[in-house]
Scaffold this active site. Structure first.
Site, PDB file in Angstrom:
ATOM      1  N   LEU A 198       4.208   4.357 -11.765  1.00 38.75           N
ATOM      2  CA  LEU A 198       5.049   3.579 -10.857  1.00 38.75           C
ATOM      3  C   LEU A 198       4.415   2.223 -10.614  1.00 38.75           C
ATOM      4  O   LEU A 198       3.203   2.131 -10.462  1.00 38.75           O
ATOM      5  CB  LEU A 198       5.220   4.324  -9.539  1.00 38.75           C
ATOM      6  N   LEU A 229       8.226   3.277  -0.269  1.00 38.48           N
ATOM      7  CA  LEU A 229       8.029   4.373  -1.206  1.00 38.48           C
ATOM      8  C   LEU A 229       6.839   4.130  -2.133  1.00 38.48           C
ATOM      9  O   LEU A 229       6.795   3.122  -2.848  1.00 38.48           O
ATOM     10  CB  LEU A 229       9.301   4.579  -2.037  1.00 38.48           C
ATOM     11  N   ASP A 230       5.876   5.070  -2.114  1.00 40.77           N
ATOM     12  CA  ASP A 230       4.709   5.061  -3.003  1.00 40.77           C
ATOM     13  C   ASP A 230       3.889   3.778  -2.908  1.00 40.77           C
ATOM     14  O   ASP A 230       3.228   3.383  -3.876  1.00 40.77           O
ATOM     15  CB  ASP A 230       5.145   5.297  -4.460  1.00 40.77           C
ATOM     16  N   GLU A 231       3.926   3.121  -1.745  1.00 38.74           N
ATOM     17  CA  GLU A 231       3.159   1.889  -1.574  1.00 38.74           C
ATOM     18  C   GLU A 231       2.170   1.989  -0.423  1.00 38.74           C
ATOM     19  O   GLU A 231       1.642   0.978   0.041  1.00 38.74           O
ATOM     20  CB  GLU A 231       4.110   0.704  -1.366  1.00 38.74           C
TER      21      GLU A 231
END
Length: 285
Positions: A198, A229-231
């Protein structure tokens, strides 16, 4: 030989001279035996981070009294601080969907004593993990996440987490996005694992996308969950080299192995009070 019971003091504060000396003097004045100490001066934020393990039986009082006695110094130095007891096991609630490799790994580490934690329950939006979870003697809760009313499902997950007196929530390949409000309420207490492709390979079949691009390494990232998200702040990462002879199945297998190891390491860092958040970064001491 088992380790001695110890208290872990963890704090951050505005950086200045003499911080280590002040803290060490406080501990020494009460007869405290320092087992380990680590610190970091962060020039970008201007803050100082420190973690100290103190042998519990070297102090003439228990944890509550230690916290009360340390509080004036903490206020004076404008600390964000906590003191934990190694004898108190943290309560970890695990969330999972259908991919169970991370759940298998965490349960094995828990059962063998490698992870000295309590797992009050496992929560899933599918039934797949019920047998594995209940075989280990752990309560399993199936919570359906209805696309037309996701809020109800997440409200039930939060209720179960609170009912279990959970301290840490681990998303062990839980394939749903937590609501913003829940991320904020549990900031710094929810860990997630994802493959490190990602955002280059988003959506379905990331390993197939990676294979078709001819990637030369695969990896995984363990991070705290935030509304983005995913950060969230990264706790741990790892990679392994791959080449043109590796198939998609090979990449998936390598990725799963790394995901398990990275999630376990990241969780251990958190459980041992080694991780402090500085903006969107972590300091791991």
């Amino acid at each position: 030989m088992s380790r001695s019971r110890f208290y872990t003091l963890r704090f951050s504060c505005p950086d200045s001279t003499g911080i280590v000396a002040r803290v060490a003097t406080f501990i020494a004045e009460h007869g405290g035996w320092i087992l380990r100490s680590s610190q970091h001066s962060d020039e970008e934020s201007g803050r100082f981070f420190m973690r100290v393990e103190v042998r519990a039986d070297s102090l003439p009082f228990q944890l509550d009294a230690l916290q009360q006695r340390f509080a004036p110094l903490a206020r004076e130095m404008d600390m964000d601080w906590q003191i934990s007891d190694s004898a108190v096991r943290k309560r970890v609630v695990i969330l999972v969907s259908r991919q169970m490799h991370c759940l298998y790994d965490l349960l094995e580490r828990w059962q063998s004593g490698e992870l000295d934690i309590d797992i009050p329950c496992v929560i899933s939006n599918h039934e797949d993990a019920r047998g594995l979870t209940e075989w280990h003697g752990i309560p399993f809760h199936h919570v359906a996440i209805d696309k037309s009313d996701k809020a109800a499902g997440f409200a039930e997950i939060e209720r179960l987490f609170e009912e279990a007196e959970g301290e840490v929530m681990v998303l062990a390949r839980f394939m749903q996005i937590l609501p913003t409000a829940l991320c904020e309420r549990l900031r710094g207490r929810v860990l997630n694992i994802h493959h490190s492709f990602l955002p280059s390979f988003v959506g379905a079949a990331p390993y197939l996308q990676a294979y078709r691009r001819g990637v030369k390494q695969v990896g995984a990232t363990c991070h705290y969950v935030t509304a983005s998200l995913d950060e969230g702040p990264i706790i741990d990462q790892d990679v392994t080299r791959v080449d043109h002879t590796d198939s998609v199945r090979d990449l998936i297998r390598y990725g799963k192995d790394i995901e398990k190891a990275v999630l376990a390491r990241g969780l251990r860092h958190h459980l041992e009070d080694r991780v402090m958040i500085s903006g969107n970064r972590t300091i791991v001491l």
